[in-house]
Design an enzyme around this catalytic site. Structure first.
Site, PDB file in Angstrom:
ATOM      1  N   VAL A 237      76.171  87.376  95.249  1.00 14.36           N
ATOM      2  CA  VAL A 237      76.841  88.140  94.202  1.00 14.36           C
ATOM      3  C   VAL A 237      76.235  87.707  92.871  1.00 14.36           C
ATOM      4  O   VAL A 237      76.248  86.522  92.533  1.00 14.36           O
ATOM      5  CB  VAL A 237      78.364  87.916  94.178  1.00 14.36           C
ATOM      6  CG1 VAL A 237      78.993  88.793  93.094  1.00 14.36           C
ATOM      7  CG2 VAL A 237      78.991  88.226  95.530  1.00 14.36           C
ATOM      8  N   GLU A 238      75.698  88.685  92.125  1.00 12.50           N
ATOM      9  CA  GLU A 238      75.148  88.390  90.804  1.00 12.50           C
ATOM     10  C   GLU A 238      76.285  88.426  89.783  1.00 12.50           C
ATOM     11  O   GLU A 238      76.888  89.473  89.559  1.00 12.50           O
ATOM     12  CB  GLU A 238      74.071  89.403  90.442  1.00 12.50           C
ATOM     13  CG  GLU A 238      72.862  89.342  91.358  1.00 12.50           C
ATOM     14  CD  GLU A 238      71.818  90.373  91.014  1.00 12.50           C
ATOM     15  OE1 GLU A 238      70.771  89.994  90.463  1.00 12.50           O
ATOM     16  OE2 GLU A 238      72.048  91.565  91.303  1.00 12.50           O
ATOM     17  N   VAL A 239      76.581  87.280  89.198  1.00  9.09           N
ATOM     18  CA  VAL A 239      77.637  87.160  88.197  1.00  9.09           C
ATOM     19  C   VAL A 239      76.978  87.230  86.825  1.00  9.09           C
ATOM     20  O   VAL A 239      76.220  86.335  86.435  1.00  9.09           O
ATOM     21  CB  VAL A 239      78.407  85.840  88.371  1.00  9.09           C
ATOM     22  CG1 VAL A 239      79.407  85.646  87.232  1.00  9.09           C
ATOM     23  CG2 VAL A 239      79.119  85.817  89.721  1.00  9.09           C
TER      24      VAL A 239
END
Length: 320
Positions: free
Chosen positions: A152-154
């Site tokens: 997941v790219e935060v």
């Protein structure tokens, strides 16, 4: 964790939203789903049934999975008691502006507001929000399907609070994902930009008649795909330099790699060329249905995840 997460709202029940729904419920969260689609109940039920074996294979207990998922009449009902909101709406700035104006108004003040946006940074759709509201909005971009692919790219926006960033890291970690913080907003973020660069060259090679779509996929799955599943581009290059590492690689073949990079193609993609490419892909894979192809993909992804888990979770640095 910095805060408890017990209830999640999933806004948008397309492919990504349904996958998030199954994942969140499998980790024990109460999930409320909102989407205007008329077949929402059927879509959710089908997704839970389809994904339950995947989640079981990852060691999760799916007993009572459907009991933890509730259909909401609208966005307001979905987010009313949410600790975290995962938005999965269309990739349109104006749509997200309107939706997040509703989310900050209707969700509890403590709720973390996350967007699955694939390319649009949150700063682009939070400009009209107050500083307090914008502070809890950021990107949580998954890769499809998020119940299987860990990344997941935060991506915080210009006004996202650091406590919201940490809360997002805590939340995604708590549901078995691997969050990575990207500290500078850029369209497409990191994963999709890498994917786009590779896809552009793939289209060019097929367009030029160098290789067929099917054989190009074989090149990837039998070489780079295998390598990158375990080490990634930079560590792969570091190992490619032998004992001398990345420095040796750059000093000895860096120039030739740069020359090749200068010659990378830019596909023309005229309407005729685009149609020929579509027909070539359909010829290679069109004899199978989407569920058949997706099922094969998911089984293979599970096999890779299982193999990596069996190989151990320590990093190479730790092993050395």
């Amino acid at each position: 964790m910095t805060r408890p997460f017990r209830t999640a709202a999933v806004i948008g029940a397309g492919t990504i939203g349904l996958s998030w729904t199954a994942l969140f419920a499998a980790y024990g969260l109460t999930v409320r789903v909102s989407d205007p689609r008329e077949d929402l109940a059927e879509a959710v039920a089908d997704a839970l049934e389809q994904y339950a074996p995947h989640l079981t294979a990852r060691g999760l207990d799916v007993t009572g999975l459907a009991d933890r998922v509730h259909l909401a009449a609208d966005v307001t009902e979905a987010v009313r008691d949410a600790d975290v909101v995962q938005e999965n709406g269309p990739e349109r700035v104006e749509f997200k502006k309107d939706l997040f104006a509703t989310l900050v108004r209707e969700a509890p003040a403590h709720a973390l507001l996350l967007s699955s946006s694939s390319a649009i940074p949150s700063t682009a759709f939070t400009g009209a929000l107050t500083a307090e509201d914008a502070a809890r909005v950021l990107i949580g971009h998954p890769f499809n399907p998020p119940h299987l692919i860990p990344l997941v790219e935060v991506v915080p926006g210009e006004r996202t609070g650091e406590d919201a960033v940490q809360a997002a890291l805590d939340f995604y970690t708590s549901v078995g994902r691997t969050p990575v913080v990207e500290r500078k907003e850029i369209p497409g973020f990191v994963g999709n930009r890498l994917q786009n660069a590779l896809s552009r060259e793939a289209v060019y090679l097929v367009e030029q008649g160098v290789v067929t779509p099917e054989d190009l996929d074989k090149v990837m799955t039998n070489s780079l795909g295998l390598r990158w599943a375990t080490v990634g581009p930079f560590l792969g290059a570091h190992l490619g330099g032998g004992p001398g590492g990345y420095r040796h690689l750059v000093e000895h073949i860096g120039a030739s790699m740069r020359d090749m990079g200068d010659g990378l193609g830019r596909p023309a993609q005229t309407p005729d060329q685009q149609e020929r490419l579509i027909e070539a892909v359909e010829k290679a894979y069109g004899s199978s249905t989407y569920p058949e192809l997706a099922g094969t993909r998911d089984r293979r992804q599970l096999a890779v995840l299982d193999a990596l888990a069996a190989a151990g979770t320590t990093t190479m640095k730790e092993e050395n």
